[in-house]
Scaffold this active site. Structure first.
Site, PDB file in Angstrom:
ATOM      1  N   ASP A 105      36.379  49.565  56.324  1.00 50.94           N
ATOM      2  CA  ASP A 105      36.052  50.976  56.121  1.00 50.94           C
ATOM      3  C   ASP A 105      37.238  51.869  56.483  1.00 50.94           C
ATOM      4  O   ASP A 105      38.276  51.394  56.957  1.00 50.94           O
ATOM      5  CB  ASP A 105      34.799  51.356  56.928  1.00 50.94           C
ATOM      6  CG  ASP A 105      34.861  50.819  58.350  1.00 50.94           C
ATOM      7  OD1 ASP A 105      35.924  50.993  58.986  1.00 50.94           O
ATOM      8  OD2 ASP A 105      33.886  50.198  58.827  1.00 50.94           O
ATOM      9  N   ASP A 152      43.631  55.925  44.670  1.00 53.56           N
ATOM     10  CA  ASP A 152      43.598  55.255  43.379  1.00 53.56           C
ATOM     11  C   ASP A 152      42.871  56.198  42.414  1.00 53.56           C
ATOM     12  O   ASP A 152      41.759  56.648  42.720  1.00 53.56           O
ATOM     13  CB  ASP A 152      42.832  53.924  43.523  1.00 53.56           C
ATOM     14  CG  ASP A 152      43.394  52.825  42.657  1.00 53.56           C
ATOM     15  OD1 ASP A 152      43.626  53.084  41.473  1.00 53.56           O
ATOM     16  OD2 ASP A 152      43.593  51.706  43.174  1.00 53.56           O
ATOM     17  N   ASP A 193      45.176  54.108  37.642  1.00 51.55           N
ATOM     18  CA  ASP A 193      44.598  52.870  37.117  1.00 51.55           C
ATOM     19  C   ASP A 193      44.489  52.871  35.585  1.00 51.55           C
ATOM     20  O   ASP A 193      44.092  53.883  34.995  1.00 51.55           O
ATOM     21  CB  ASP A 193      43.184  52.745  37.709  1.00 51.55           C
ATOM     22  CG  ASP A 193      42.509  51.456  37.343  1.00 51.55           C
ATOM     23  OD1 ASP A 193      42.933  50.418  37.863  1.00 51.55           O
ATOM     24  OD2 ASP A 193      41.557  51.473  36.534  1.00 51.55           O
ATOM     25  N   GLU A 219      49.831  52.359  36.705  1.00 55.30           N
ATOM     26  CA  GLU A 219      49.653  50.973  36.283  1.00 55.30           C
ATOM     27  C   GLU A 219      49.868  50.960  34.774  1.00 55.30           C
ATOM     28  O   GLU A 219      48.944  51.224  34.000  1.00 55.30           O
ATOM     29  CB  GLU A 219      48.239  50.502  36.629  1.00 55.30           C
ATOM     30  CG  GLU A 219      48.071  49.017  36.370  1.00 55.30           C
ATOM     31  CD  GLU A 219      46.630  48.562  36.334  1.00 55.30           C
ATOM     32  OE1 GLU A 219      46.379  47.397  36.633  1.00 55.30           O
ATOM     33  OE2 GLU A 219      45.741  49.375  35.994  1.00 55.30           O
ATOM     34  N   HIS A 260      45.758  43.683  44.526  1.00 49.26           N
ATOM     35  CA  HIS A 260      44.357  43.222  44.563  1.00 49.26           C
ATOM     36  C   HIS A 260      43.927  42.523  43.282  1.00 49.26           C
ATOM     37  O   HIS A 260      42.803  42.036  43.205  1.00 49.26           O
ATOM     38  CB  HIS A 260      43.465  44.435  44.825  1.00 49.26           C
ATOM     39  CG  HIS A 260      43.557  45.417  43.684  1.00 49.26           C
ATOM     40  ND1 HIS A 260      44.705  46.132  43.404  1.00 49.26           N
ATOM     41  CD2 HIS A 260      42.675  45.754  42.723  1.00 49.26           C
ATOM     42  CE1 HIS A 260      44.516  46.873  42.334  1.00 49.26           C
ATOM     43  NE2 HIS A 260      43.287  46.666  41.892  1.00 49.26           N
ATOM     44  N   ASP A 261      44.770  42.524  42.252  1.00 44.99           N
ATOM     45  CA  ASP A 261      44.428  41.850  40.994  1.00 44.99           C
ATOM     46  C   ASP A 261      45.132  40.508  40.842  1.00 44.99           C
ATOM     47  O   ASP A 261      44.925  39.812  39.849  1.00 44.99           O
ATOM     48  CB  ASP A 261      44.834  42.722  39.796  1.00 44.99           C
ATOM     49  CG  ASP A 261      43.952  43.943  39.655  1.00 44.99           C
ATOM     50  OD1 ASP A 261      42.794  43.908  40.099  1.00 44.99           O
ATOM     51  OD2 ASP A 261      44.438  44.941  39.100  1.00 44.99           O
TER      52      ASP A 261
HETATM   53  C1  BGC Z   1      42.544  47.517  38.430  1.00 48.78           C
HETATM   54  C2  BGC Z   1      41.523  46.440  38.458  1.00 48.78           C
HETATM   55  C3  BGC Z   1      40.283  46.946  37.751  1.00 48.78           C
HETATM   56  C4  BGC Z   1      40.603  47.558  36.388  1.00 48.78           C
HETATM   57  C5  BGC Z   1      39.494  48.424  35.894  1.00 48.78           C
HETATM   58  C6  BGC Z   1      42.798  47.618  36.955  1.00 48.78           C
HETATM   59  O1  BGC Z   1      43.869  47.477  36.373  1.00 48.78           O
HETATM   60  O2  BGC Z   1      43.701  47.253  39.156  1.00 48.78           O
HETATM   61  O3  BGC Z   1      41.229  46.000  39.742  1.00 48.78           O
HETATM   62  O4  BGC Z   1      39.407  45.885  37.568  1.00 48.78           O
HETATM   63  O5  BGC Z   1      41.748  48.351  36.399  1.00 48.78           O
HETATM   64  O6  BGC Z   1      39.458  49.620  36.592  1.00 48.78           O
END
Ligand code: BGC
Length: 561
Positions: free
Chosen positions: A30, A99, A201, A258, A330-331
């Site tokens: 958290d 994010d 994202d 991203e 995290h991916d």
């Molecule tokens: C994030 C992922 C997510 C996806 C949809 C991405 O590129 O890094 O963790 O599942 O976007 O939001």
């Protein structure tokens, strides 16, 4: 001359809030947990934290499905907890980045709920609702997570909505002006609350080239990959320009997108007037992902290809602007397991330090994913039921639907699973690794008794101290300017399995060198003269007038002497 900016001098520590630190004993990390650990992040040498989505969400994709952009999820605390975290971090010289997930919302977002409740509502056009053909989806796009990208609308005949990711993540329609204004308002609101920037994202997906009817299928499921219709489509740059003008450009914030951008378009994205400050390059992280066809079979990549991917990204990005550099997030699965998947016996402190050396010398803003700095590894869970990640389950089902046997599918899927990097942070050797007093939402890696932050801090020879040393070279002192603002110049590029480059600024030169193979290699010592700034071995071996680079040896040398 390189323009100086605070975000070029930033070092980002990425936190997956669910897995970082639980402060209230419910097994889930958290925001107050992050606040408790600010000193750890600062001591490492980071000065910015990117927090993965912490908004209200029904967790179909663990927070990337947002049901209220303005509210912190109850699982992570309250908005006040976040404001306190921002303030405490600021006192310590750490900036907070959120994010920004604006390609889609959750299906539980108020806009989507209103769109469902009333076909005449203005919110219908916030998303993509389309008529099918005789009960069949409008086209045969395959969602990223498998299956049709169209979901039937409940209680309406022949009506579908578009979701590039899970069925619970409907895509937003960026052609709708009012919807865009709502997003812009939300972004500016968070900046006023004190956030210093955003990781953005899936932003390359916001423009769709709608396809009426089916395209040629590319898989046995009769579907076609959605990518080529929704990634970097004609017209996207107008949308990105408008986004920037109405939000980012109004503030002194940092934006990291991203976005896999083709080299010849980089200037528009990250040039002086680019849409973003920097983008993530995917070339190295995805080195083992095949370009087409079977996602599950890792490619047969070579170290030379990895080197070329990394160094080409460096040299093309530096012509145009700035980049964010990373090995993990995290991916991805853990980098040590990815880059040593075919020679697991070589996984060690030495190889982990080698990866750190390669990464942390690059030009760009480094992003360190929680646990990477202590050498955390993939987890091996016993069965598919123990995995939480929606993508892992979808991939598993797709794998079974292909001709492979169950064990092969499980091995491939568990190797790639995003849960590998999402296991709880390993703080110490106590129960649940000091992450929580309760059973964590995802199992702790059983290696936590050996691999944990407390042990790493105590051992001056640890991977953690290796990171800290490399980061401190960038953060202050003699090398700060060259390591932040210098160009990257590839070295020894004609030698197999050698990954090396110099960072060069005016008359300063710093060499980063890695012998990325399990064998020694001889060099002329005159190419290595200078002060040794980092080494993953105890010494440099000079024998018979040669420098003998040890297996996986990685060094940093100030060549300016
Ligand atoms: C994030 C992922 C997510 C996806 C949809 C991405 O590129 O890094 O963790 O599942 O976007 O939001």
């Amino acid at each position: 001359m390189e323009i100086k900016k605070w975000w070029k001098e930033a070092i980002i520590y990425q936190v997956y809030p669910r897995s970082f630190q639980d402060s209230n004993g419910d097994g889930t990390g958290d925001l107050n947990g992050i606040t408790q650990r600010l000193d750890y992040i600062k001591d490492l040498g980071a000065n910015a934290i990117w927090i993965c989505p912490m908004y209200k969400s029904p967790w179909s994709d663990y927070g990337y499905d947002i049901s209220d952009y303005y509210k912190v999820s109850e699982a992570f605390g309250t908005n006040e907890d976040l404001y306190r975290l921002i303030a405490k971090a600021k006192e310590k010289g750490i900036r907070i980045l959120l994010d920004l997930v604006i390609n889609h919302t959750s299906d539980e977002h108020e806009w989507f709920q209103k769109a469902l409740a009333n076909p005449k509502s203005k919110y219908r056009d916030y998303y993509f609702f389309k008529k099918g053909a005789n009960g069949k989806p409008p086209n045969n796009w395959r969602s990223y997570f498998g299956g049709s990208a169209w979901e039937p609308v409940p209680n309406e005949k022949n009506m579908f909505y578009l979701h590039a990711f899970t069925t619970k993540m409907p895509d937003l329609n960026w052609e709708n002006e009012e919807m865009k204004q709502e997003l812009y308002k939300m972004i500016n609101w968070w900046v006023e609350k004190g956030v210093s920037g955003f990781r953005i994202d899936a932003i390359m997906n916001i423009k769709k080239t709608m396809l009426a009817g089916d395209a040629q299928k590319d898989g046995s499921d009769g579907l076609v990959a959605i990518d080529k219709y929704i990634i970097n489509q004609p017209g996207i740059q107008d949308l990105l320009f408008d986004l920037k003008k109405n939000t980012f450009a109004k503030h002194d914030i940092m934006t990291v997108a991203e976005a896999a951008v083709p080299d010849d378009e980089l200037e528009n994205f990250i040039g002086n007037d680019g849409f973003f400050n920097m983008v993530f390059d995917f070339r190295a992280a995805d080195i083992d992902v095949p370009e087409t066809g079977e996602w599950f079979l890792p490619t047969n990549w070579t170290v030379n290809e990895l080197r070329d991917a990394l160094l080409t990204a460096q040299t093309s990005v530096q012509k145009m602007g700035w980049g964010a550099t990373y090995f993990e997030n995290h991916d991805q699965n853990r980098s040590i397991n990815k880059y040593f998947s075919r020679n697991k016996e070589d996984i060690s402190e030495v190889t982990k330090k080698m990866l750190a050396t390669i990464l942390l010398g690059f030009r760009g803003t480094p992003v360190i994913f929680e646990g990477e700095e202590i050498g955390m590894e993939n987890i091996e869970l016993a069965s598919i039921d123990e995995y939480e990640d929606v993508a892992t389950h979808n991939q598993y089902n797709n794998g079974l639907a292909s001709k492979l046997d169950e064990k092969t599918v499980f091995d491939l899927v568990s190797y790639r699973s995003r849960d590998n990097s999402r296991t709880p942070m390993q703080w110490d050797a106590s129960l649940h690794a000091g992450f929580s007093t309760a059973t964590p939402w995802l199992p702790v890696n059983p290696n936590y008794k050996v691999i944990n932050a407390e042990a790493a801090i105590q051992n001056k020879n640890s991977i953690y101290h290796h990171y800290k040393n490399l980061l401190s070279l960038r953060n202050h002192g003699t090398f700060k300017n060259v390591l932040i603002y210098g160009k990257t110049v590839p070295k020894f590029a004609d030698l197999d399995n050698i990954m090396a480059y110099e960072r060069v600024l005016n008359d300063q030169k710093v060499l980063y060198f890695a012998n990325f193979q399990n064998k020694t290699m001889e060099f002329n010592p005159s190419d290595f003269t200078g002060n040794l700034l980092s080494n993953n071995y105890d010494e440099l071996l000079i024998q018979d007038g040669k420098f003998i680079a040890q297996p996986y040896q990685a060094i940093v040398i100030d060549r300016n002497v």
